[in-house]
Design an enzyme around this catalytic site. Structure first.
Site, PDB file in Angstrom:
ATOM      1  N   HIS A   1      29.718  37.208  42.015  1.00 16.05           N
ATOM      2  CA  HIS A   1      31.085  36.737  42.268  1.00 16.05           C
ATOM      3  C   HIS A   1      31.526  37.019  43.702  1.00 16.05           C
ATOM      4  O   HIS A   1      31.053  37.966  44.354  1.00 16.05           O
ATOM      5  CB  HIS A   1      32.065  37.441  41.323  1.00 16.05           C
ATOM      6  CG  HIS A   1      31.766  37.218  39.883  1.00 16.05           C
ATOM      7  ND1 HIS A   1      32.197  38.061  38.895  1.00 16.05           N
ATOM      8  CD2 HIS A   1      31.065  36.238  39.244  1.00 16.05           C
ATOM      9  CE1 HIS A   1      31.789  37.626  37.720  1.00 16.05           C
ATOM     10  NE2 HIS A   1      31.094  36.508  37.894  1.00 16.05           N
TER      11      HIS A   1
ATOM     12  N   TYR B   1      36.119  49.974  41.030  1.00 14.37           N
ATOM     13  CA  TYR B   1      35.986  49.558  42.420  1.00 14.37           C
ATOM     14  C   TYR B   1      37.329  49.158  43.026  1.00 14.37           C
ATOM     15  O   TYR B   1      38.114  48.446  42.413  1.00 14.37           O
ATOM     16  CB  TYR B   1      34.963  48.435  42.586  1.00 14.37           C
ATOM     17  CG  TYR B   1      35.110  47.269  41.657  1.00 14.37           C
ATOM     18  CD1 TYR B   1      34.726  47.343  40.328  1.00 14.37           C
ATOM     19  CD2 TYR B   1      35.603  46.066  42.124  1.00 14.37           C
ATOM     20  CE1 TYR B   1      34.846  46.257  39.481  1.00 14.37           C
ATOM     21  CE2 TYR B   1      35.713  44.972  41.292  1.00 14.37           C
ATOM     22  CZ  TYR B   1      35.345  45.085  39.976  1.00 14.37           C
ATOM     23  OH  TYR B   1      35.466  44.010  39.144  1.00 14.37           O
TER      24      TYR B   1
HETATM   25  C1  LIG Z   1      38.241  40.164  38.657  1.00 17.75           C
HETATM   26  C2  LIG Z   1      39.550  40.145  37.918  1.00 17.75           C
HETATM   27  C3  LIG Z   1      39.661  39.593  36.648  1.00 17.75           C
HETATM   28  N1  LIG Z   1      40.866  39.592  36.005  1.00 17.75           N
HETATM   29  C4  LIG Z   1      40.919  39.034  34.653  1.00 17.75           C
HETATM   30  C5  LIG Z   1      40.419  37.607  34.532  1.00 17.75           C
HETATM   31  C6  LIG Z   1      39.772  37.562  33.166  1.00 17.75           C
HETATM   32  O1  LIG Z   1      40.733  37.203  32.182  1.00 17.75           O
HETATM   33  C7  LIG Z   1      39.326  39.001  32.900  1.00 17.75           C
HETATM   34  C8  LIG Z   1      37.842  39.218  33.070  1.00 17.75           C
HETATM   35  O2  LIG Z   1      37.480  38.689  34.335  1.00 17.75           O
HETATM   36  P1  LIG Z   1      35.969  38.459  34.711  1.00 17.75           P
HETATM   37  O3  LIG Z   1      35.204  37.981  33.504  1.00 17.75           O
HETATM   38  O4  LIG Z   1      35.932  37.621  35.953  1.00 17.75           O
HETATM   39  O5  LIG Z   1      35.490  39.967  35.044  1.00 17.75           O
HETATM   40  P2  LIG Z   1      34.110  40.342  35.732  1.00 17.75           P
HETATM   41  O6  LIG Z   1      33.003  39.451  35.257  1.00 17.75           O
HETATM   42  O7  LIG Z   1      33.953  41.794  35.584  1.00 17.75           O
HETATM   43  O8  LIG Z   1      34.372  40.001  37.259  1.00 17.75           O
HETATM   44  C9  LIG Z   1      34.090  40.932  38.306  1.00 17.75           C
HETATM   45  O9  LIG Z   1      32.700  41.009  38.371  1.00 17.75           O
HETATM   46  C10 LIG Z   1      32.083  41.290  39.612  1.00 17.75           C
HETATM   47  C11 LIG Z   1      31.145  42.462  39.412  1.00 17.75           C
HETATM   48  C12 LIG Z   1      32.920  41.467  40.784  1.00 17.75           C
HETATM   49  O10 LIG Z   1      32.478  41.980  41.809  1.00 17.75           O
HETATM   50  C13 LIG Z   1      34.301  40.967  40.791  1.00 17.75           C
HETATM   51  O11 LIG Z   1      35.159  42.021  41.177  1.00 17.75           O
HETATM   52  C14 LIG Z   1      34.793  40.405  39.531  1.00 17.75           C
HETATM   53  O12 LIG Z   1      34.601  39.005  39.617  1.00 17.75           O
HETATM   54  O13 LIG Z   1      40.041  39.811  33.842  1.00 17.75           O
HETATM   55  C15 LIG Z   1      42.000  40.120  36.573  1.00 17.75           C
HETATM   56  O14 LIG Z   1      43.094  40.106  35.975  1.00 17.75           O
HETATM   57  N2  LIG Z   1      41.912  40.652  37.837  1.00 17.75           N
HETATM   58  C16 LIG Z   1      40.736  40.679  38.528  1.00 17.75           C
HETATM   59  O15 LIG Z   1      40.710  41.195  39.682  1.00 17.75           O
END
Ligand SMILES: Cc1cn([C@H]2C[C@H](O)[C@@H](COP(=O)(O)OP(=O)(O)O[C@H]3O[C@H](C)C(=O)[C@H](O)[C@H]3O)O2)c(=O)[nH]c1=O
Length: 181
Positions: free
Chosen positions: A61, A130
């Site tokens: 990401h 993080y």
């Molecule tokens: C990233 C983020 C997500 N969200 C919400 C959006 C979704 O409803 C839920 C899960 O999000 P997501 O599936 O994108 O989470 P990760 O897959 O852990 O995403 C992260 O994964 C990799 C390792 C990264 O480096 C990024 O920081 C980030 O993209 O949290 C938020 O409310 N705020 C945020 O800053």
């Protein structure tokens, strides 16, 4: 606290001073003055925390400008292979990926600047925390498929658990022209 630049310029591995005693341990995980003296004079405006079972892969990401994020990443429980990909077109290591072990034993932290794709795979059940240099902006979210053949990343674990959203991320070749880091 020691700061070591890795083979991708500006990616910094940080080893904190851990003070252990019969009660447990204490460590500073961020200190503005110490970081600034080491050349990491960044303001963090958001702190994230995610929990993943063993085998879960999150990534790759990034956020597009002007919401690109620098990240100060650590595993506060368990262990991960952290993956960073240089997306800065003018960089000598453009498209190069590196894999770093972060865990709750060495307690090392990784600073990933803006202009990199970031992801990790959980070697065991883990929690990752993080700090970010920019706020979450859903409309600016970007990503690259974890198993992009052009990157050829060895995640170290077979058959990872990947979200549907991440399974549908594009290959780098399909977004490369739009990158502006
Ligand atoms: C990233 C983020 C997500 N969200 C919400 C959006 C979704 O409803 C839920 C899960 O999000 P997501 O599936 O994108 O989470 P990760 O897959 O852990 O995403 C992260 O994964 C990799 C390792 C990264 O480096 C990024 O920081 C980030 O993209 O949290 C938020 O409310 N705020 C945020 O800053």
């Amino acid at each position: 606290m020691t700061f070591t630049e890795l083979e991708l310029k500006d990616v910094i591995l940080i080893s904190p001073n851990v003070f252990g005693d019969e009660r447990g341990f204490f460590m500073e995980t961020y200190n503005k003055a110490v970081f600034s003296k080491a050349g990491l004079d960044r303001e963090f405006v958001q702190d994230n925390h995610s929990k993943s079972s063993a085998g879960v892969l999150r990534g790759l990401h990034f956020q597009k400008n002007p919401y690109a994020q620098g990240k100060l990443v650590r595993a506060t429980k368990g262990s991960i292979w952290d993956i960073v990909v240089d997306l800065r077109k003018n960089s000598a290591t453009y498209k190069k990926a590196i894999k770093i072990l972060l865990d709750d034993k060495d307690k090392r932290m990784l600073y990933v600047p803006e202009g990199f794709a970031h992801g990790f795979i959980s070697i065991e059940d883990c929690e990752v925390q993080y700090k970010c240099t920019n706020l979450y902006n859903k409309e600016s979210e970007g990503g690259i498929r974890w198993n992009d053949p052009e990157l050829g990343i060895d995640w170290g674990i077979e058959n990872p658990v990947v979200s549907t959203k991440d399974q549908e991320l594009p290959y780098l070749k399909d977004i490369e022209s739009a990158l502006n880091f």
